[in-house]
Design a protein around this motif. Sequence first.
Motif, PDB file in Angstrom:
ATOM      1  N   GLY A 170      -3.703   6.220  -9.209  1.00 38.27           N
ATOM      2  CA  GLY A 170      -4.800   5.287  -9.612  1.00 38.27           C
ATOM      3  C   GLY A 170      -4.251   4.253 -10.288  1.00 38.27           C
ATOM      4  O   GLY A 170      -5.194   3.405 -10.673  1.00 38.27           O
ATOM      5  N   ARG A 171      -3.262   3.778 -10.223  1.00 37.33           N
ATOM      6  CA  ARG A 171      -2.513   2.772 -10.968  1.00 37.33           C
ATOM      7  C   ARG A 171      -1.908   1.783 -10.024  1.00 37.33           C
ATOM      8  O   ARG A 171      -1.406   0.858 -10.361  1.00 37.33           O
ATOM      9  N   LEU A 172      -1.831   2.164  -8.758  1.00 36.69           N
ATOM     10  CA  LEU A 172      -1.088   1.296  -7.737  1.00 36.69           C
ATOM     11  C   LEU A 172      -2.151   0.562  -7.013  1.00 36.69           C
ATOM     12  O   LEU A 172      -3.070   1.181  -6.399  1.00 36.69           O
ATOM     13  N   LYS A 173      -1.988  -0.832  -6.781  1.00 36.82           N
ATOM     14  CA  LYS A 173      -2.988  -1.734  -6.298  1.00 36.82           C
ATOM     15  C   LYS A 173      -2.512  -2.353  -5.249  1.00 36.82           C
ATOM     16  O   LYS A 173      -1.533  -2.935  -5.175  1.00 36.82           O
ATOM     17  N   LEU A 353       1.736   2.022 -21.638  1.00 42.51           N
ATOM     18  CA  LEU A 353       2.334   0.502 -21.380  1.00 42.51           C
ATOM     19  C   LEU A 353       1.720  -0.089 -20.119  1.00 42.51           C
ATOM     20  O   LEU A 353       1.588  -1.328 -19.854  1.00 42.51           O
ATOM     21  N   ILE A 354       1.241   0.748 -19.022  1.00 40.53           N
ATOM     22  CA  ILE A 354       1.073   0.068 -17.781  1.00 40.53           C
ATOM     23  C   ILE A 354      -0.600   0.144 -17.480  1.00 40.53           C
ATOM     24  O   ILE A 354      -1.165   1.292 -17.656  1.00 40.53           O
ATOM     25  N   HIS A 376       1.646  -4.812 -14.186  1.00 37.58           N
ATOM     26  CA  HIS A 376       0.412  -5.675 -15.291  1.00 37.58           C
ATOM     27  C   HIS A 376       0.573  -4.768 -16.360  1.00 37.58           C
ATOM     28  O   HIS A 376      -0.023  -3.629 -16.450  1.00 37.58           O
ATOM     29  N   TYR A 377       1.247  -5.105 -17.449  1.00 37.22           N
ATOM     30  CA  TYR A 377       1.176  -4.331 -18.867  1.00 37.22           C
ATOM     31  C   TYR A 377      -0.126  -4.399 -19.279  1.00 37.22           C
ATOM     32  O   TYR A 377      -1.085  -5.232 -19.229  1.00 37.22           O
ATOM     33  N   ASN A 378      -0.259  -3.259 -20.011  1.00 35.30           N
ATOM     34  CA  ASN A 378      -1.602  -3.197 -21.161  1.00 35.30           C
ATOM     35  C   ASN A 378      -1.453  -4.501 -22.217  1.00 35.30           C
ATOM     36  O   ASN A 378      -0.494  -4.608 -22.725  1.00 35.30           O
ATOM     37  N   ALA A 382       0.625  -9.377 -16.472  1.00 41.54           N
ATOM     38  CA  ALA A 382       1.864  -9.474 -15.742  1.00 41.54           C
ATOM     39  C   ALA A 382       2.587 -10.162 -16.775  1.00 41.54           C
ATOM     40  O   ALA A 382       2.373 -11.296 -17.137  1.00 41.54           O
ATOM     41  N   PHE A 383       4.038  -9.822 -16.677  1.00 42.93           N
ATOM     42  CA  PHE A 383       5.081 -10.751 -17.589  1.00 42.93           C
ATOM     43  C   PHE A 383       6.497 -10.409 -17.021  1.00 42.93           C
ATOM     44  O   PHE A 383       7.047  -9.312 -16.772  1.00 42.93           O
TER      45      PHE A 383
END
Length: 415
Positions: A170-173, A353-354, A376-378, A382-383
């Motif tokens: 659910g977190r990979l786009k 974190l993510i 992409h961090y909470n 993106a950093f």
Amino acid sequence: MKGNAGIPLSQPPYGYIKNPDDSRFWVIDPEAADVVRRIYDMALEGYGLAEIANALGADGIVNSTYYWRSKGINRSGSKSTLEPTKWGHTTIKKILTLQEYCGDVINFKSYSKSYKIKQRIENPEENRAIFLNVHEPIIDRATWEKVQTMQKGTRRKKPTVTQEPSVFSGRLKCPECGGNLNFHFNQKNHDIKYFSCQNHNSGLRKCSATHYIRLDFLEQVVLYEVNRLAAFANEYEHDFVKTMLGRSAKVAENDRARKQRELNALLTRDKELDMLFERLYEDNVAGKIDDARFARMSKRYEQEQGEISAKIKALRLELKKAEGQQMDMEDYLQMVRRYTHVTKITQRMVSELIDHIDVYHAEKQDGVTNQRIVIHYNCISAFEVPDRKKIPEADIIMETRKGVAVSYAPAEVAV
């Protein structure tokens, strides 16, 4: 008057008791509050409602009903018929959703149509009175928000062989089509687990590439980047805080602006539907449109307007909640530092974190296959951690199927 003044109208939830000095307000009950914190910690670790309930019972912790009875606290409502150490799933779920644990008071959650009718009707969130930071919090707001996000997630069917989902599900786009990457395992070798774009594998081919990525390769990349982020926070705290504050404000403003644009578009469409319905009615009265067609078209307009109304309420509520919210940099800094020299991916680490990860399709250049990944961090999105002394650097290369070596290529992030 009491409700609009921020005085709680309900009994204190499990974890709080009435203030001995002022019974109108609540104070923390240390013994019960420790159980509440444990429930939230387990939820962040990825435990389900049943697992949390079973763990509490196994440790001999009595449920909230029996706890109140043991303290001589009389609570109205139905009495639990469960064993003293048996926790119900609904009780755990309610504890994980109560905003009061952040220190807030929420009044007018329900109402009755008449004093003659005992039945209570749930009040829409936009009609409730919310007062922030009235009493001491048991759960910090950032943790509560993370748990709410996890609770709203779609339940996914577990893989039939591995019987355990990935913490990245659910977190990979897919940056090409915007779809999710689904979790799979190799049919011939179940030790090989991977993700691929759902829109490419659906048969409709809405996405031009698979965006295939091995789970073990992804874990190496995430561990590498999290260690770099933690090292930057530890060794260059001033620069980290300065950079994060700017990015946090920018992310929050972009999110607010996006929601406001969406709200404005919905409001405009809502007005258009009012005008269309008015014209349709006039045409029906004038005999330009027969009754059957008028009924079909008006039903369609009403259905669309109802959907728009629900979205407008939801967006207004989100914008209202976002007002005045600002990331606590000290809390975020401590959270990042907690993962210094981390060696294993956990559900809690990913949740804290993510927000999501963009996975690009691997491309071959000059005989080398590279795969770009953007985390992409909470709060800060993106950093790209700058290359400095004391910040670990490594080349991540993995031998995959058919003898192809894939290397990690960090995508350039605009500052």
